[in-house]
Design a protein around this motif. Structure first.
Motif, PDB file in Angstrom:
ATOM      1  N   VAL A 237       2.338   6.216  -6.673  1.00  0.00           N
ATOM      2  CA  VAL A 237       3.813   5.639  -6.563  1.00  0.00           C
ATOM      3  C   VAL A 237       4.543   4.251  -7.037  1.00  0.00           C
ATOM      4  O   VAL A 237       3.428   3.436  -6.604  1.00  0.00           O
ATOM      5  N   LEU A 238       4.983   4.334  -8.102  1.00  0.00           N
ATOM      6  CA  LEU A 238       5.690   3.488  -8.485  1.00  0.00           C
ATOM      7  C   LEU A 238       6.811   2.989  -7.732  1.00  0.00           C
ATOM      8  O   LEU A 238       7.751   3.792  -8.722  1.00  0.00           O
TER       9      LEU A 238
ATOM     10  N   ARG B 223      12.165  -4.606   1.642  1.00  0.00           N
ATOM     11  CA  ARG B 223      12.491  -2.943   0.939  1.00  0.00           C
ATOM     12  C   ARG B 223      11.627  -2.477   1.035  1.00  0.00           C
ATOM     13  O   ARG B 223      10.965  -1.386   0.686  1.00  0.00           O
ATOM     14  N   ALA B 224       9.794  -3.026   0.230  1.00  0.00           N
ATOM     15  CA  ALA B 224       8.839  -1.634   0.780  1.00  0.00           C
ATOM     16  C   ALA B 224       7.743  -1.038   1.905  1.00  0.00           C
ATOM     17  O   ALA B 224       7.640   0.096   2.691  1.00  0.00           O
TER      18      ALA B 224
ATOM     19  N   MET C 161       4.074  -1.217  -6.684  1.00  0.00           N
ATOM     20  CA  MET C 161       3.078  -0.484  -6.883  1.00  0.00           C
ATOM     21  C   MET C 161       2.503   0.492  -4.927  1.00  0.00           C
ATOM     22  O   MET C 161       2.137  -0.707  -4.423  1.00  0.00           O
ATOM     23  N   PHE C 162       2.184   0.921  -4.890  1.00  0.00           N
ATOM     24  CA  PHE C 162       1.287   2.544  -4.028  1.00  0.00           C
ATOM     25  C   PHE C 162       0.876   3.338  -3.922  1.00  0.00           C
ATOM     26  O   PHE C 162       0.764   3.978  -4.961  1.00  0.00           O
TER      27      PHE C 162
ATOM     28  N   ARG D  56      -3.312  16.503   2.640  1.00  0.00           N
ATOM     29  CA  ARG D  56      -3.791  15.645   3.953  1.00  0.00           C
ATOM     30  C   ARG D  56      -3.804  14.509   3.965  1.00  0.00           C
ATOM     31  O   ARG D  56      -3.315  13.212   3.402  1.00  0.00           O
ATOM     32  N   ARG D  57      -3.898  13.504   5.388  1.00  0.00           N
ATOM     33  CA  ARG D  57      -3.437  12.127   5.660  1.00  0.00           C
ATOM     34  C   ARG D  57      -4.268  11.239   4.701  1.00  0.00           C
ATOM     35  O   ARG D  57      -5.398  10.819   4.428  1.00  0.00           O
ATOM     36  N   GLN D  58      -3.006   9.665   4.477  1.00  0.00           N
ATOM     37  CA  GLN D  58      -3.282   8.763   3.543  1.00  0.00           C
ATOM     38  C   GLN D  58      -3.097   7.464   4.383  1.00  0.00           C
ATOM     39  O   GLN D  58      -1.599   7.520   5.129  1.00  0.00           O
ATOM     40  N   VAL D  59      -4.272   7.143   3.988  1.00  0.00           N
ATOM     41  CA  VAL D  59      -3.509   5.483   4.493  1.00  0.00           C
ATOM     42  C   VAL D  59      -2.798   4.745   2.878  1.00  0.00           C
ATOM     43  O   VAL D  59      -3.701   5.067   2.102  1.00  0.00           O
ATOM     44  N   GLY D  60      -2.817   3.569   2.655  1.00  0.00           N
ATOM     45  CA  GLY D  60      -1.606   3.300   2.048  1.00  0.00           C
ATOM     46  C   GLY D  60      -1.825   2.320   1.812  1.00  0.00           C
ATOM     47  O   GLY D  60      -2.312   1.088   2.558  1.00  0.00           O
ATOM     48  N   HIS D  61      -1.414   1.584   0.343  1.00  0.00           N
ATOM     49  CA  HIS D  61      -1.807  -0.028   0.310  1.00  0.00           C
ATOM     50  C   HIS D  61      -0.578  -0.534  -0.922  1.00  0.00           C
ATOM     51  O   HIS D  61      -0.181   0.395  -1.454  1.00  0.00           O
ATOM     52  N   PHE D  62      -0.611  -1.841  -0.947  1.00  0.00           N
ATOM     53  CA  PHE D  62       0.942  -1.867  -1.774  1.00  0.00           C
ATOM     54  C   PHE D  62       1.056  -3.075  -2.385  1.00  0.00           C
ATOM     55  O   PHE D  62       0.078  -4.280  -2.158  1.00  0.00           O
ATOM     56  N   THR D  63       0.437  -2.971  -3.333  1.00  0.00           N
ATOM     57  CA  THR D  63       0.750  -4.163  -4.695  1.00  0.00           C
ATOM     58  C   THR D  63       2.150  -4.740  -5.554  1.00  0.00           C
ATOM     59  O   THR D  63       2.824  -3.714  -6.030  1.00  0.00           O
TER      60      THR D  63
END
Length: 678
Positions: free
Chosen positions: A347-348, A237-238, A354-355, A253-260
Motif C-alpha cells: 500500500v502506497l 501519521r504512519a 510504503m506499507f 488472512r492475517r498479515q504482519v506489516g513493514h513500513f518504509t
C-alpha cells in the motif's frame, strides 16, 4: 549435505555470498549460481561431472553447502531427448531429481536448466536493478546492443524453464558472448572460473548503471507534484494509519506489516508519473511474486482527516479486490490454483511512505524491498526509454504457476501465534521475559517493553532480532511514553494483537508503614500502567478489526488478604477487576481480556531481587534463599511457581486454545486455598 565440499564448490559459496550481500546485484531469495565439478563416482569408480547449483527457495547471501542441489550433469543434459516443447516444460521439473548425485542435496529449482545446459563451468543468474531496467524498457534490445555490442545478448521474455536453458546453451556457445539480458527478468553470465564469471556479472551490472546515469533524462518520474510530511509528522501519521491498512491487507488472512519511508520511496510517491506507473505494476517475476501485480495507491492528502482517509481506503480496497478477482478470472484455467487472496501486499501512501505486508515480518519486509527494486527499475527504464513490464497474462502465468503452488504447499504449517504482534510490559526480566520468550517461540512478533532501552534491545536480539522482536523503552506510568511505545510497536510490525500488562513493583508495608509515595508508585505502575497501555492499544485493536487479547498479570494477592502488603495487594485487585470491566467493554470488537493470578515467583524475578524478597522473607521468618520453597510448602501441590508457569498460562489464553474465553482469571499458584476463586 556436509560442508566438506570440493574447493570449487567453496569458491561458489563464497561468490554467492558476496553477490547476494549487495541489493544492487540481486534481491533477497533471487537469482542462482552454479559450478560444474568432475569427481570420481564412489559407486562406479569412474569420472562423473557434477552440477552444484543453488536449490529452490534459498538465498545467495546466506547460501551454504546444504542449500545446493547436486546433479550428475550427463543425466540432466540427456533429458533434452524427452523434452516435448514449451507447453510441456513443467513436466521436466520432476525429472531433475532423477539426476541427483548421492542424496542430491537441496531440491533443484526451475532455473536448473539455465545452469546445467550451459557448457561453461561457472554460471551466475542475477536480478540487478540496473539490468532489469533495460530488460523492462520498451526498446531494451536496442539498448543492450548499444551498450555491449554483441558481447551481451538479448533474450525476449521467456518463463524460466527448459526452453530458457536451451537459449542460454545456444548463446553461451557463441564466440565472444559472455552473458545475456533476459527480457523482463534479469541477467545471466558464464565463465571458465569463478573469478571470471563474478567479474563479468559485476562489470555488466556496473556498465548498465553507468549507462543509465549518463544518458537518463533529469526527472524520469516527472516533476514533484505532491507534498511530503516532515519526519516526525510522517512517522506519527504512519502509526495512525497502519492499523487501518493492516485491516484491509488481512481480510483473507492475517498479515504482519513493514513500513518504509526511504528517500527512494518518498521521491517516487511525490512525482507526476506515480499513478500510471503504479497501474503498470511490477515486472520481474521475483518482484510480482512478492508484491502482487500492482500496489494499492491511496490518493488522499497526507494530512487529510483520518475519517476521510479511512472512508476512501474502504472504497479503494473494494475496487482493488474486484480488479484482482477480475484479473484472476481473466486468465485462470481449469488447472489453475485457487485464488490465494485479493488483498494488496503493498500500500502506497504519498507523503507518508510504503506499507508492505506478509505472513511474517521477514516476508513483509522483503516485499517492501522488492518494490523498492521495482521503483529503481521503473526509474531506470523511464530515464532512457519507456517502462514496459511483461504482459498481464505472463504475470498471471508466473504468479499462479503450478510449480510455485507446489513450493508454497511444502512450507511448514504456521505456528499458533504466527502473524500476531505481542507487546509485553516489564518484558526484560522475570515473568515478562519468560512470556516474551514463549510467545516468540510460538510464532509471535514480540515488542519487549521495559524501562531500559539497552536491556530491551538485548532481549529482542536474543529472540531473533528485528524480524522477530524489537525493544522499546517504556515507562508505563507516563502517557507520552506509552503512546510512543505502542506507536513504535505498530511501526515495527504493523499493529498489535496481544497486550501483556506485566510491569509491576512492590513496596511491602502495613497501613502505618505505607507512604503516599509508595502507594502512588505501585498504583501508578500496575493500575495506571495497565490502563494506559490498554488505552493506547485499543485504537490499534479497533482499527485492525482482527480481535486480539489483553492479559493482565495480577496476583493471588488480588483475592488473598496477606499480611503487610496493603498497596500491592489492593493494586493487584484493581488490575483483576479491570480484566472484567475491559472484557465486558471490548468484546464488541472481538478482543478477549483475561488475567493470571500467580503466587510469588521468586526465581528470576526483578521484583524479588530488588528488596521485596528480603522483606517477605523477614515477614515470614525464613531465609531469603528459601522463600520460594516456603511459598511452595503452603500450597496444595507443594511446587514452586516459576516464570515459565505464568508464561504458559498467557500462551494458553492467546494461542486459540480458549477462543471464546474472556473475563477469566487463571490461578497459577500451585494451589493456595485462600486464593481459590469463587
Amino acid at each position: 549435505m556436509s560442508e566438506n565440499v570440493p574447493d570449487a564448490v567453496g569458491e561458489l559459496l563464497a561468490r554467492s555470498n558476496r553477490l547476494g550481500a549487495d541489493p544492487a546485484v540481486t534481491n533477497y531469495g533471487g537469482g542462482n549460481t552454479s559450478v560444474k565439478v568432475s569427481v570420481t563416482s564412489p559407486a562406479t569408480g569412474e569420472p562423473v561431472e557434477l552440477l552444484y547449483v543453488k536449490g529452490s527457495g534459498g538465498d545467495l547471501g546466506t547460501l551454504r553447502a546444504k542449500g545446493l542441489a547436486v546433479l550428475e550433469r550427463e543425466r540432466l543434459v540427456a533429458l533434452d531427448s524427452v523434452y516435448k516443447g514449451v507447453s510441456h516444460e513443467d513436466e521436466m521439473v520432476p525429472l531433475f531429481s532423477y539426476c541427483s548425485h548421492g542424496t542430491g542435496g537441496a531440491t533443484p529449482s526451475i532455473d536448473t536448466p539455465m545452469h546445467g545446459l550451459v557448457d561453461s563451468p561457472h554460471v551466475d543468474h542475477l536480478h540487478p536493478d540496473s539490468v532489469i531496467a533495460l530488460a523492462c524498457a520498451a526498446d531494451g534490445e536496442r539498448l543492450v546492443r548499444e551498450i555491449w555490442g554483441g558481447s551481451v545478448a538479448w533474450v525476449p521474455w521467456q518463463r524460466p524453464g527448459w526452453e530458457l536453458g536451451r537459449s542460454m546453451a545456444e548463446l553461451s556457445a557463441r564466440p565472444g558472448v559472455i552473458g545475456a539480458v533476459l527480457g523482463g527478468h534479469g541477467l545471466t553470465t558464464w565463465g571458465a572460473t569463478s573469478d571470471e564469471v563474478e567479474l563479468r556479472s559485476l562489470t555488466i551490472i556496473r556498465e548498465a548503471a553507468e549507462y543509465l546515469a549518463r544518458t537518463s533524462v533529469a526527472e524520469p518520474f516527472g516533476p514533484v507534484v505532491r507534498s511530503t510530511l516532515d519526519t516526525v509528522d510522517r512517522r506519527a501519521r504512519a502509526a495512525e494509519l497502519f492499523g487501518h491498512l493492516r485491516a484491509i491487507a488481512s481480510v483473507d488472512r492475517r498479515q504482519v506489516g513493514h513500513f518504509t519511508d526511504s528517500e527512494v520511496v518518498l521521491d517516487f510517491l511525490a512525482r507526476e508519473k506515480l499513478e500510471p506507473l503504479v497501474a503498470l505494476g511490477t515486472s520481474c517475476p521475483d518482484h510480482f511474486l512478492r508484491t502482487k501485480v500492482r500496489p494499492l495507491l491511496l490518493d488522499t492528502a497526507p494530512d487529510a482527516p483520518l475519517e476521510t482517509v479511512v472512508a476512501r481506503l474502504a472504497e479503494l480496497h473494494a475496487s482493488y479486490r474486484d480488479e484482482y478477482s477480475a484479473y484472476y478470472h481473466r486468465h485462470a484455467t481449469a488447472g489453475s490454483p485457487a485464488m490465494r487472496g485479493a488483498d494488496p501486499a503493498i500500500v502506497l501512501v504519498p507523503g507518508v511512505g510504503m506499507f508492505s505486508f506478509g505472513a511474517d515480518k521477514q516476508t513483509a519486509r522483503v516485499a517492501g524491498e522488492f518494490y523498492v527494486n521495482a521503483i529503481n527499475v521503473m526509474r531506470g527504464a523511464e530515464g532512457v526509454s519507456t517502462y514496459r513490464p511483461v504482459t498481464e497474462a505472463d504475470k498471471f502465468a508466473v504468479e499462479y504457476w503450478q510449480l510455485e503452488e507446489k513450493k508454497l504447499k511444502l512450507r511448514p504449517a504456521p505456528k499458533a501465534l504466527a502473524g500476531k504482534v505481542a507487546v509485553v510490559t516489564g518484558g526484560a526480566s522475570g515473568i515478562g521475559l519468560a512470556t516474551a520468550k514463549l510467545l516468540s517461540e510460538h510464532g509471535a512478533n514480540v515488542v519487549v517493553a521495559d524501562l531500559d532501552q539497552s536491556t530491551c534491545d538485548t532481549v529482542a536480539a536474543d529472540l531473533g532480532g528485528p524480524d522477530a522482536a524489537v525493544g522499546v523503552a517504556m515507562d508505563v506510568t507516563d502517557v507520552d511514553a506509552v503512546t510512543a511505545g505502542i506507536d513504535a510497536a505498530v511501526l515495527a510490525f504493523g499493529g498489535v494483537d496481544i497486550v501483556v500488562n506485566n510491569a509491576g513493583i512492590t513496596r511491602a508495608g502495613k497501613l502505618a508503614d505505607t507512604s503516599v509515595e509508595d502507594w502512588d508508585l505501585q498504583y501508578g505502575i500496575m493500575v495506571r500502567g495497565s490502563f494506559l497501555v490498554a488505552h493506547a492499544a485499543e485504537r490499534v485493536l479497533r482499527a485492525q478489526r482482527l480481535g486480539g487479547d489483553i492479559v493482565n498479570i495480577c496476583s493471588k494477592n488480588a483475592v488473598f488478604a496477606g499480611p503487610a502488603n496493603l498497596a500491592y495487594s489492593s493494586a493487584k485487585a484493581a488490575q483483576a477487576h479491570m480484566v472484567r470491566l475491559l472484557a465486558a467493554e471490548l468484546g464488541e470488537i472481538g478482543v478477549r481480556v483475561n488475567g493470571v493470578n500467580p503466587d510469588g515467583v521468586v526465581r528470576g524475578s526483578g521484583i524479588f531481587a530488588g528488596g521485596w524478597g528480603a522483606s517477605r522473607a523477614a515477614t515470614y521468618g525464613v531465609d531469603e534463599k528459601d522463600l520460594g520453597k516456603f511459598y511452595a510448602q503452603r500450597t496444595v501441590l507443594k511446587v514452586e511457581v516459576l516464570p515459565w508457569h505464568v508464561a504458559s498460562a498467557v500462551l494458553t489464553l492467546t494461542n486459540g486454545s480458549l477462543p471464546i474465553t474472556t473475563g477469566l482469571i487463571i490461578p497459577v499458584d500451585s494451589g493456595v486455598p485462600q486464593a481459590f476463586l469463587r
